[in-house]
Design a protein around this motif. Structure first.
Motif, PDB file in Angstrom:
ATOM      1  N   ASP A  47      30.330  55.032  47.816  1.00 19.25           N
ATOM      2  CA  ASP A  47      31.052  54.277  48.847  1.00 19.25           C
ATOM      3  C   ASP A  47      32.416  53.838  48.309  1.00 19.25           C
ATOM      4  O   ASP A  47      32.613  53.718  47.092  1.00 19.25           O
ATOM      5  CB  ASP A  47      30.223  53.046  49.246  1.00 19.25           C
ATOM      6  N   SER A  48      33.343  53.630  49.218  1.00 21.87           N
ATOM      7  CA  SER A  48      34.671  53.123  48.853  1.00 21.87           C
ATOM      8  C   SER A  48      35.195  52.350  50.060  1.00 21.87           C
ATOM      9  O   SER A  48      34.650  52.460  51.155  1.00 21.87           O
ATOM     10  CB  SER A  48      35.607  54.291  48.501  1.00 21.87           C
ATOM     11  N   CYS A  49      36.277  51.556  49.849  1.00 25.55           N
ATOM     12  CA  CYS A  49      36.708  50.657  50.932  1.00 25.55           C
ATOM     13  C   CYS A  49      37.604  51.349  51.954  1.00 25.55           C
ATOM     14  O   CYS A  49      37.654  50.959  53.113  1.00 25.55           O
ATOM     15  CB  CYS A  49      37.385  49.416  50.355  1.00 25.55           C
ATOM     16  N   GLY A  50      38.367  52.358  51.518  1.00 27.20           N
ATOM     17  CA  GLY A  50      39.262  53.052  52.438  1.00 27.20           C
ATOM     18  C   GLY A  50      40.569  52.323  52.681  1.00 27.20           C
ATOM     19  O   GLY A  50      41.458  52.855  53.361  1.00 27.20           O
ATOM     20  N   ALA A  51      40.704  51.114  52.132  1.00 30.99           N
ATOM     21  CA  ALA A  51      41.884  50.308  52.449  1.00 30.99           C
ATOM     22  C   ALA A  51      42.735  49.957  51.234  1.00 30.99           C
ATOM     23  O   ALA A  51      43.902  49.610  51.387  1.00 30.99           O
ATOM     24  CB  ALA A  51      41.436  49.019  53.138  1.00 30.99           C
ATOM     25  N   CYS A  52      42.174  50.023  50.036  1.00 28.63           N
ATOM     26  CA  CYS A  52      42.953  49.617  48.857  1.00 28.63           C
ATOM     27  C   CYS A  52      43.969  50.723  48.509  1.00 28.63           C
ATOM     28  O   CYS A  52      43.908  51.832  49.048  1.00 28.63           O
ATOM     29  CB  CYS A  52      42.031  49.337  47.664  1.00 28.63           C
ATOM     30  N   ALA A  53      44.874  50.416  47.601  1.00 30.99           N
ATOM     31  CA  ALA A  53      45.947  51.374  47.271  1.00 30.99           C
ATOM     32  C   ALA A  53      45.375  52.681  46.750  1.00 30.99           C
ATOM     33  O   ALA A  53      45.842  53.762  47.091  1.00 30.99           O
ATOM     34  CB  ALA A  53      46.881  50.750  46.229  1.00 30.99           C
TER      35      ALA A  53
END
Ligand SMILES: [Zn+2]
Ligand SMILES: [Zn+2]
Length: 368
Positions: A88-94
């Protein structure tokens, strides 16, 4: 709903199959019925508490299955989709926005905390919380709740009972060669460790056009398989000296790329020493926090690089279909590494993998 899950309840203890209550999917989550789940080395070192995760937890992070329910609206995933689960990952961080979700700023919380952002767990046993979302899935269970970003739809004509390992071991090995090191045709690579990640790297090195492809390991049967998968040379640790052998194969100058897939400091040292003066060593082997390695500083001065690699720098939704396509074309025969076990035999499968008896155990859920 009631599901059957393999719980990790204490450090190093065997997995215990129990019925637990799983939440319905919330918006952004997907309920997946697992068809198969690979066992990865990381499941076993987390079970053994090299990395602390809250207990009890359901591990498993190479799941493949069918979407049964989608929480909220999702354009990406639909009920009935055949899917492979990954991290999983947030999709929003740099880093996510730069296309590097494996280095997401929120990676640890999303993949190892066992809870959602609001602190809730996805499962319960009686009144006790059971942690989940391990690598965005917790797939040692008949069903998993997965965040949408850890889900990759796959073509329906592929065998779901085989696809799970694409989500970690295969993508890590193949991605390291094809994405991270981006080995050029004709470049040489030495892969230290002939487990499932190492053998996946060997298959990818063939695809990349590497020559030589040197596989280094302790287990003779695994080295033989590495050879069948395309290694041009093998070196058996303990019988031959790998750095000298690699130098010999490269006219004394050292090799362009190495991949360290054992997590052993002395082997990482060899993987760096085997490089030519501006070669690159990729590090994927998991070592316990605090493990240190000694490197010769002057050897690094002239451009050698050592870089850690997570999940082969993969964007799962882009890379996993590519790997599946390579498999269909016969160019990534990762099925040759797979041994299938019934879910109920998870502890036997884990033992076999740790003793070197099987390369990639994959659990199937027939009968559950
Ligand atoms: Zn992120
Ligand atoms: Zn893994």
């Amino acid at each position: 709903m009631l599901i059957t899950a393999a719980l990790t309840e204490a450090a190093g203890a065997p997995f215990v199959l129990r019925e637990v209550e799983l939440d319905a999917p919330r918006p952004g989550e997907v309920l997946v019925r697992l068809v198969s789940a690979g066992i990865c080395h990381s499941d076993l070192i987390v079970r053994d508490r090299w990395f602390p995760v809250p207990l009890p937890i359901v591990l498993g992070h190479e799941g493949a299955g069918v979407v049964e329910e989608v929480g909220g609206d999702s354009a990406e995933v639909r009920v009935g989709d055949h899917v492979v689960l990954s991290f999983d990952s947030c999709g929003a961080c740099a880093r996510c926005r730069r296309g590097a979700p494996a280095y997401c700023a929120d990676f640890v919380a999303r993949n190892f905390s066992g809870v959602r952002g609001d602190g809730s767990t996805p499962m319960r046993s009686g009144s006790a919380a059971v942690h989940g979302f391990f690598f965005g899935q917790s797939s040692f269970a008949t069903h998993a709740l997965a965040p949408v970003r850890s889900v990759t739809p796959m073509p329906r004509d592929l065998p779901l009972e085989l696809l799970g390992p694409l989500g970690c071991g295969v993508q890590t090995g193949a991605g390291s060669v094809l994405n991270s090191l981006a080995c050029e045709p004709g470049s040489g690579i030495a892969v230290f460790g002939a487990g499932s990640v190492g053998c996946s790297a060997v298959m990818a090195a063939v695809i990349a056009g590497c020559d030589p492809i040197v596989a280094i390991g302790r287990n003779r049967a695994r080295l033989r398989l590495a050879e069948e998968l395309g290694a041009t040379h093998t070196v058996e640790l303990g019988r031959a000296e790998p750095v000298g052998r690699v130098r010999e194969l490269t006219g004394g100058r050292g090799i362009d790329y190495t991949l360290e897939a054992t997590g052993v400091p002395e082997i990482l040292r060899m993987a760096v020493d085997a490089l030519h003066s501006s070669g690159v060593c990729g590090v994927v082997g998991g070592a316990a926090p605090g493990t240190e390695v000694a490197l010769e500083m002057s050897g690094l001065m002239f451009g050698r690089q050592v870089r850690g690699i997570v999940e082969g720098d993969s964007i799962p939704q882009l890379f996993l279909p590519v790997l599946a396509d390579l498999h269909v074309r016969g160019r990534l025969p990762f099925d040759r590494m797979v041994s299938l076990y019934p879910f109920a035999e998870i502890n036997q499968a884990a033992r076999d993998s740790q003793r070197g008896g099987c390369l990639k155990p994959v659990l199937h859920f027939k009968g559950f």
